[in-house]
Design an enzyme around this catalytic site. Structure first.
Site, PDB file in Angstrom:
ATOM      1  N   GLU A   1       3.706   5.515   3.374  1.00  0.00           N
ATOM      2  CA  GLU A   1       2.631   4.588   3.677  1.00  0.00           C
ATOM      3  C   GLU A   1       1.325   5.634   3.785  1.00  0.00           C
ATOM      4  O   GLU A   1       1.512   6.829   4.219  1.00  0.00           O
ATOM      5  CB  GLU A   1       2.602   3.993   5.049  1.00  0.00           C
ATOM      6  CG  GLU A   1       1.375   3.256   5.428  1.00  0.00           C
ATOM      7  CD  GLU A   1       1.474   2.422   6.679  1.00  0.00           C
ATOM      8  OE1 GLU A   1       2.522   2.183   7.055  1.00  0.00           O
ATOM      9  OE2 GLU A   1       0.372   2.421   7.337  1.00  0.00           O
TER      10      GLU A   1
ATOM     11  N   GLU B   1      -8.546   3.118   7.827  1.00  0.00           N
ATOM     12  CA  GLU B   1      -8.248   2.545   9.044  1.00  0.00           C
ATOM     13  C   GLU B   1      -9.694   2.490  10.039  1.00  0.00           C
ATOM     14  O   GLU B   1      -9.904   3.842  10.480  1.00  0.00           O
ATOM     15  CB  GLU B   1      -7.201   2.633   9.777  1.00  0.00           C
ATOM     16  CG  GLU B   1      -5.876   2.261   9.048  1.00  0.00           C
ATOM     17  CD  GLU B   1      -4.748   2.434   9.640  1.00  0.00           C
ATOM     18  OE1 GLU B   1      -3.932   1.457  10.172  1.00  0.00           O
ATOM     19  OE2 GLU B   1      -4.461   3.748  10.074  1.00  0.00           O
TER      20      GLU B   1
END
Length: 317
Positions: A222, A227
Site C-alpha cells: 500500500e 492522507e
C-alpha cells in the site's frame, strides 16, 4: 531507460552439457566500469560452460545471452545487480551493489496517462467500490450519488443520513483504477482540495493489484500518497505499508508535512523508482518524506516492484 547491449552469438550444441574430464569449473563474477555519472558497463567474468547467462537490473529488467551490458540509471541511489549462470537446471549467481550519485540530468518523465475530469462524469478508467470496506468507518460507499464532475473538477461528496454514528450513518465514494490503469514506478500526482472537519479522512493512494487476485493486505503493498485526518487539521501524511512495515505492527514508514491550508488547492505526489520513494507537495523538489528500499529486498519488505492501482476516497469517522 537507455540501454545498449553487446550481444554475443552462440552455436547450440546437439549434445548434452554433462561434465567431462578436465572440464573447467563453473564460476561467476563480473566487473563494473563507470562510463559517466549515470551510465555503467557491466562485464561478465566467468569460467566453465553454461546454458544461460542472465543479468537482473533494477525495475525488473532481465537481460539474457549477453556478457557485456551498458546500463543507464535514471535516479540516484544504491542498486543491486545480479549475474546468474544456469546449467542443467542449476543456478549460480553473483550480486554486487553500486552507488549512483546523481539523477540523470538528461532524463525527463513522459506523461503516459492523466485525467482532467472534463465533461459531466468520470471516464472509463475509474470504477466505484460499494459497501463497508475497512477501518471501522461510518460511511457506506455508493456507486452513484456521491460524486460529481463539473467545471473541470471531480467532487467526492459525503452525505450524512442520521445521527447514530454507526456504519451507514453516511454515504460516500471510493474510486479505483484497477483493471484499467495500473503502474509500476514513475511520478504520480493529483491536484486536491480537501474538506475541513473532525471525522473527515480524504485519501489519494495506491494498492498492489495482487490484492484483487488473492494476496492479502498488507502483503500486496500500500502506498499512501496523501492522507488527511480531520482531527489533525493542516497535517498531511504519506505512508508505505508491507508485510514487514505496517500500522498494525507500528512499523509503517510514514512522513508528515504540517501547516498546510488543506482547503486550498495543492499538488500531492511522489516519485517511485526500484529503490526509493520521494513524497512531495506542489513540486517534485519540495520533498517532505523519502524512504529507500530495505537491503536485502524481500517480498515482505518491498512489494513495490509490481503493478499498483490508484484510489481516491473520502472516508468518514
Amino acid at each position: 531507460m537507455k540501454k545498449t547491449l553487446l550481444l554475443l552469438l552462440c552455436l547450440a550444441s546437439l549434445f548434452s552439457c554433462g561434465s567431462k574430464t578436465g572440464e573447467e569449473a563453473l564460476s561467476v563474477d563480473f566487473n563494473i566500469e563507470k562510463i559517466d555519472g549515470n551510465n555503467f558497463k557491466f562485464i561478465a567474468n566467468t569460467t566453465g560452460s553454461y546454458q544461460i547467462i542472465e543479468w537482473t537490473f533494477p525495475e525488473g529488467d532481465i537481460i539474457k545471452d549477453v556478457k557485456t551490458v551498458d546500463y543507464n540509471f535514471i535516479k540516484k541511489g544504491n542498486y543491486d545487480i545480479t549475474l546468474a549462470l544456469w546449467k542443467d537446471g542449476n543456478r549460480i549467481y553473483k550480486t554486487k551493489g553500486i552507488n549512483v550519485a546523481q539523477d540523470d540530468p538528461d532524463f525527463n518523465y513522459k506523461l503516459v496517462w492523466s485525467d482532467e475530469f472534463d465533461g459531466t462524469d468520470v471516464g472509463p478508467d475509474w470504477s466505484f467500490e460499494e459497501g463497508y470496506i475497512a477501518n471501522n468507518e461510518l460511511q457506506n460507499y455508493q456507486k452513484s450519488g456521491n460524486h460529481e464532475v463539473s467545471n473541470g473538477t471531480l467532487k467526492i461528496i459525503a452525505k450524512k443520513l442520521n445521527e447514530d454514528k454507526v456504519y451507514g450513518s453516511y454515504t460516500s465514494a471510493r474510486m479505483i483504477t484497477y483493471g484499467s490503469k495500473e503502474f509500476t514506478y514513475g511520478r504520480i500526482e493529483a491536484r486536491i482540495k480537501m474538506p475541513k472537519g473532525v471525522g473527515t479522512w480524504p485519501a489519494f493512494w495506491m494498492l498492489g493489484s495482487s490484492i484483487m487476485k488473492g494476496t492479502s493486505w498488507p502483503k500486496c503493498g500500500e502506498i499512501d500518497i496523501m492522507e488527511h485526518v480531520g482531527f489533525n487539521e493542516g497535517v498531511v501524511h504519506a505512508s508505505l505499508h508491507s508485510e514487514d512495515y505496517n500500522h498494525t505492527k507500528g512499523t509503517q514508514k510514514t512522513g508528515t508535512i504540517a501547516a498546510i491550508t488543506i482547503n486550498d488547492w495543492h499538488i500531492y505526489g511522489m516519485t517511485w523508482t526500484a529503490d526509493r520513494f520521494e513524497f512531495y507537495i506542489d513540486t517534485p523538489e519540495n520533498i517532505f518524506y523519502a524512504w529507500n528500499a530495505p537491503s536485502p529486498k524481500t517480498e515482505n519488505g518491498w512489494p513495490f516492484d509490481k503493478p499498483h492501482f490508484l484510489l481516491l476516497n473520502l472516508a468518514i469517522g
